[in-house]
Design a protein around this motif. Structure first.
Motif, PDB file in Angstrom:
ATOM      1  N   PRO A   1       0.825  -1.214   0.000  1.00  0.00           N
ATOM      2  CA  PRO A   1       0.000   0.000   0.000  1.00  0.00           C
ATOM      3  C   PRO A   1       0.857   1.262   0.000  1.00  0.00           C
ATOM      4  N   GLY A   2       0.339   2.313  -0.604  1.00  0.00           N
ATOM      5  CA  GLY A   2       1.088   3.557  -0.699  1.00  0.00           C
ATOM      6  C   GLY A   2       1.343   4.197   0.648  1.00  0.00           C
ATOM      7  N   LEU A   3       0.356   4.175   1.536  1.00  0.00           N
ATOM      8  CA  LEU A   3       0.508   4.814   2.838  1.00  0.00           C
ATOM      9  C   LEU A   3       1.595   4.129   3.661  1.00  0.00           C
ATOM     10  N   VAL A   4       1.735   2.814   3.499  1.00  0.00           N
ATOM     11  CA  VAL A   4       2.775   2.057   4.198  1.00  0.00           C
ATOM     12  C   VAL A   4       4.159   2.501   3.735  1.00  0.00           C
ATOM     13  N   GLN A   5       4.259   2.884   2.446  1.00  0.00           N
ATOM     14  CA  GLN A   5       5.547   3.286   1.884  1.00  0.00           C
ATOM     15  C   GLN A   5       5.797   4.790   1.980  1.00  0.00           C
ATOM     16  N   GLY A   6       4.866   5.517   2.568  1.00  0.00           N
ATOM     17  CA  GLY A   6       5.051   6.952   2.711  1.00  0.00           C
ATOM     18  C   GLY A   6       4.784   7.740   1.445  1.00  0.00           C
ATOM     19  N   ILE A   7       3.911   7.226   0.585  1.00  0.00           N
ATOM     20  CA  ILE A   7       3.556   7.936  -0.646  1.00  0.00           C
ATOM     21  C   ILE A   7       2.036   8.072  -0.724  1.00  0.00           C
ATOM     22  N   ARG A   8       1.603   9.012  -1.555  1.00  0.00           N
ATOM     23  CA  ARG A   8       0.174   9.220  -1.760  1.00  0.00           C
ATOM     24  C   ARG A   8      -0.095   9.437  -3.243  1.00  0.00           C
ATOM     25  N   LEU A   9      -1.359   9.353  -3.591  1.00  0.00           N
ATOM     26  CA  LEU A   9      -1.779   9.560  -4.968  1.00  0.00           C
ATOM     27  C   LEU A   9      -2.332  10.969  -5.132  1.00  0.00           C
ATOM     28  N   CYS A  10      -1.942  11.642  -6.196  1.00  0.00           N
ATOM     29  CA  CYS A  10      -2.601  12.893  -6.556  1.00  0.00           C
ATOM     30  C   CYS A  10      -3.947  12.538  -7.179  1.00  0.00           C
ATOM     31  N   GLN A  11      -5.030  12.888  -6.522  1.00  0.00           N
ATOM     32  CA  GLN A  11      -6.361  12.521  -6.993  1.00  0.00           C
ATOM     33  C   GLN A  11      -6.725  13.202  -8.298  1.00  0.00           C
ATOM     34  N   CYS A  12      -5.997  14.233  -8.655  1.00  0.00           N
ATOM     35  CA  CYS A  12      -6.286  14.952  -9.888  1.00  0.00           C
ATOM     36  C   CYS A  12      -5.589  14.312 -11.090  1.00  0.00           C
ATOM     37  N   CYS A  13      -4.253  14.164 -11.022  1.00  0.00           N
ATOM     38  CA  CYS A  13      -3.495  13.726 -12.209  1.00  0.00           C
ATOM     39  C   CYS A  13      -2.867  12.342 -12.056  1.00  0.00           C
ATOM     40  N   THR A  14      -3.151  11.625 -10.973  1.00  0.00           N
ATOM     41  CA  THR A  14      -2.686  10.253 -10.713  1.00  0.00           C
ATOM     42  C   THR A  14      -1.184  10.155 -10.480  1.00  0.00           C
ATOM     43  N   ALA A  15      -0.486  11.271 -10.231  1.00  0.00           N
ATOM     44  CA  ALA A  15       0.948  11.224  -9.955  1.00  0.00           C
ATOM     45  C   ALA A  15       1.197  10.628  -8.573  1.00  0.00           C
ATOM     46  N   ILE A  16       2.336   9.962  -8.416  1.00  0.00           N
ATOM     47  CA  ILE A  16       2.746   9.418  -7.133  1.00  0.00           C
ATOM     48  C   ILE A  16       3.622  10.466  -6.439  1.00  0.00           C
ATOM     49  N   LEU A  17       3.239  10.815  -5.208  1.00  0.00           N
ATOM     50  CA  LEU A  17       3.920  11.874  -4.475  1.00  0.00           C
ATOM     51  C   LEU A  17       4.277  11.402  -3.071  1.00  0.00           C
TER      52      LEU A  17
END
Length: 422
Positions: free
Chosen positions: A216-232
């Motif tokens: 999961p992204g939260l486990v790895q310290g990343i999130r999804l940009c809900q607008c453009c789907t970029a990984i941040l």
């Protein structure tokens, strides 16, 4: 050290369950879905620019033709009433039913037309300001849910069944172009890949965090940009690609969802108790609620249509409110069902919610077409506006709900298992 750019381009963070997925090498005509929740991540079309553009141009052409000629007509005892698509909001405004007219203009004409124009501008890479291109893409994917041309068409067909008891119903020259417009605009959205279009505007920003697919992204310290789907990175609030602000989880998601849900529940009672339509026949006025209209169709032998209206106008809004409340309850870790079940409920709620607008569009058609003075006329009533607000508020409630909250329990189990293994 930043992650490898090529490897990073092959990673997608699922917007529904927050799972980081490694994209396979897709062949033309294939699509990639999340292995955990089956959400569509991306698809590879043969002509990613020309296919959506072709359907969008065709849909706009059909909409233009549909506005030029008569749409539907009605003949009652030699009295003929005929309307065009542009006359529907005009009649509503002239009769001081501005709310219904605004709903029709926005959801049936303006939003679909804007989306088709946006698809053409974005897919053909027309030279426009970068900031404008970003705003067009942002609004396009936000407005997609509010395109209700096909729902209006379903409402027209239901109107035919209701009016057959009073006279002869005919379709004009614009009816077929409008049907094609609905088909082409739905197909244009199907051929438009969100992941591809944003990468075509600008490559996704690099992430200076080691990434591992299947976690999961939260486990790895990343999130999804809900607008453009970029990984941040999870702590980065502004996306460098689309400049939209966000968080790892939507702030006050459950509070906003419940506030909208309670408001829609309050309006649901008068929306069903008050008349949604007034029929004037030879000087007499007949008020009709949603349920009375369903009973009338059932007694007339139109069982399939009565069933459709009952499901769309009575059952769907009620079940949607119950389902959203259940999702909020589960998201607070009070539920006992697994994440897969709750996600399925959310997907169903998202899909069927807007179809409840059928009844509102039925009233728009009837009140515009049936204008025969004292002999027979139909007018919208207060219940129609309240019912439309119920549908819109429940749609907003499902939009403000963060579906990733239903998977947080599974993510916690994932972390516990990893900790035990280590």
């Amino acid at each position: 050290m930043c992650s490898d750019n090529h490897q990073h381009d092959k990673l997608v963070l699922c917007s529904q369950c927050d799972m980081l997925v490694a994209l396979p090498d897709l062949e033309e005509g294939n699509k990639a879905v999340c292995p955990r929740c089956d959400t569509l991540l991306t698809a590879k079309w043969k002509e990613p620019r020309n296919q959506p553009t072709g359907y969008a141009v065709s849909s706009l052409l059909m909409l233009f033709l549909a506005c030029l000629f008569p749409f539907v007509s009605m003949n009652v005892a030699g009295i003929v009433s005929e309307i065009t698509l542009t006359e529907i909001p005009e009649v509503m405004f002239s009769e001081d039913y501005s709310s219904i007219a605004v709903f029709f203009l926005i959801f049936v004409q303006l939003v679909p037309a804007f989306c088709m124009v946006s698809i053409i501008l974005l897919c053909q890479n027309i030279k426009i300001a970068y900031r404008l291109k970003i705003e067009l893409a942002r609004i396009l994917f936000q407005m997609k849910t509010w395109c209700m041309a096909e729902i209006f068409l379903a409402g027209v067909l239901v109107s035919f069944v209701k009016l057959m008891a009073y006279g002869d119903i005919g379709v004009g020259l614009s009816f077929l172009p409008y049907c094609l417009f609905c088909l082409f605009q739905v197909r244009a959205f199907q051929c438009l890949d969100r992941y591809w279009i944003w990468n075509d505007i600008e490559s996704a920003p690099k992430v200076c965090i080691p990434l591992q697919a299947g976690k999961p992204g939260l486990v790895q310290g990343i999130r999804l940009c809900q607008c453009c789907t970029a990984i941040l990175p999870a702590q980065q609030h502004q996306c460098p690609r689309c400049h939209s602000k966000g968080h790892a989880r939507r702030h006050y998601s459950l509070q906003w969802t419940m506030a909208l849900l309670v408001t829609s529940a309050i309006l649901y009672i008068p929306a069903n108790a008050l008349p949604i339509m007034v029929t004037q026949t030879l000087g007499s006025h007949i008020n009709s609620t949603i349920l009375e209209g369903i009973i009338l169709l059932w007694n007339a032998g139109s069982y399939p249509v009565a069933l459709v209206i009952f499901i769309a106008s009575i059952m769907v809004p009620l079940l949607k409110m119950i389902s959203i409340c259940w999702l909020c309850w589960d998201a607070k870790s009070y539920g006992r069902y697994n994440s897969e079940t709750m996600h399925l409920i959310y997907e169903v709620v998202e899909f069927v919610g807007r179809w409840s607008m059928i009844d509102v569009f039925v009233i728009a058609v009837l009140s515009t077409l049936v204008r025969m003075g004292q002999f027979m006329s139909v007018y919208p009533a207060t219940g129609a506006i309240l019912f439309a607000l119920v549908v819109i508020l429940t749609m907003f409630a499902s939009m403000t709900f963060d579906p990733r909250l239903t998977w947080d329990k599974a993510n916690k189990k994932f972390e516990l298992q990893k900790n035990e293994e280590s």
